[in-house]
Design a protein around this motif. Structure first.
Motif, mmCIF file in Angstrom:
data_model
loop_
_atom_site.group_PDB
_atom_site.id
_atom_site.type_symbol
_atom_site.label_atom_id
_atom_site.label_comp_id
_atom_site.label_asym_id
_atom_site.label_seq_id
_atom_site.Cartn_x
_atom_site.Cartn_y
_atom_site.Cartn_z
ATOM 1 N N CYS A 26 41.901 36.155 40.686
ATOM 2 C CA CYS A 26 40.911 36.777 41.560
ATOM 3 C C CYS A 26 39.674 35.903 41.625
ATOM 4 C CB CYS A 26 40.535 38.175 41.083
ATOM 5 S SG CYS A 26 39.439 38.995 42.276
ATOM 6 N N CYS A 28 36.967 36.911 43.600
ATOM 7 C CA CYS A 28 35.897 37.694 44.234
ATOM 8 C C CYS A 28 34.567 37.347 43.568
ATOM 9 C CB CYS A 28 36.183 39.194 44.162
ATOM 10 S SG CYS A 28 35.828 39.970 42.568
ATOM 11 N N CYS A 31 33.984 38.881 40.057
ATOM 12 C CA CYS A 31 34.649 38.163 38.962
ATOM 13 C C CYS A 31 33.911 36.861 38.657
ATOM 14 C CB CYS A 31 36.110 37.872 39.294
ATOM 15 S SG CYS A 31 37.201 39.303 39.149
ATOM 16 N N ARG A 70 33.912 46.682 33.308
ATOM 17 C CA ARG A 70 34.354 45.398 32.764
ATOM 18 C C ARG A 70 33.946 45.293 31.305
ATOM 19 N NH1 ARG A 70 35.202 41.288 37.051
ATOM 20 N NH2 ARG A 70 35.158 42.398 39.028
HETATM 21 ZN ZN LIG Z 1 37.719 39.855 41.258
#
Ligand SMILES: [Zn+2]
Ligand SMILES: [Zn+2]
Length: 129
Positions: A26, A28, A31, A70
């Motif tokens: 990922c 994004c 992240c 997270r």
């Molecule tokens: Zn992500």
């Protein structure tokens, strides 16, 4: 199939049981900001198989969106996992595993368009744009 991992300093350690679910990348922006890296490699396991093994117990959690928390080490900042609301699985950062080469994130490259243009991603011979 047991998998173990930890943060950089070892304060937070974990064990999960396979088989691994949906190993993917990922890129994004969340992240990226969370990890400081252009891409995070993720793999999921049933949450019920997750046990915290380190002296620090469970990690600290930051809620990055309404659905996602997270997990990270409060001592070294190592990025470890993500929990999504209503998801019976936990997402683990492949790079925090003790043997990260055992899980290959070939399933998908999410948010590839948010990765830096200079970042060319190949996974085990597979090219992701
Ligand atoms: Zn992500
Ligand atoms: Zn740590």
């Amino acid at each position: 199939m047991l998998f173990s991992g930890s943060c950089l300093c070892g304060h937070i350690a974990y064990q999960v049981k396979g088989p691994p679910i949906f190993p993917h990348l990922c890129s994004c922006r969340m992240c990226q900001k969370w990890s400081g890296a252009p891409t995070v490699a993720w793999v999921s396991f049933p949450q019920i198989t997750l046990t915290w093994k380190g002296i620090g117990g469970a990690p600290s959690f930051f809620r990055s969106s309404e659905q996602t928390q997270r997990g990270f080490c409060p001592r070294c900042g190592g990025t470890l996992c993500a929990l999504n609301e209503g998801d019976p699985n936990v997402a683990i950062t492949i790079a925090s595993l003790d043997e990260p080469a055992h899980i290959i994130p070939t399933e998908q490259h999410s948010y590839a368009d948010e990765a830096p243009f200079w970042w060319n991603v190949h996974v085990a011979g597979k090219h992701f744009d």
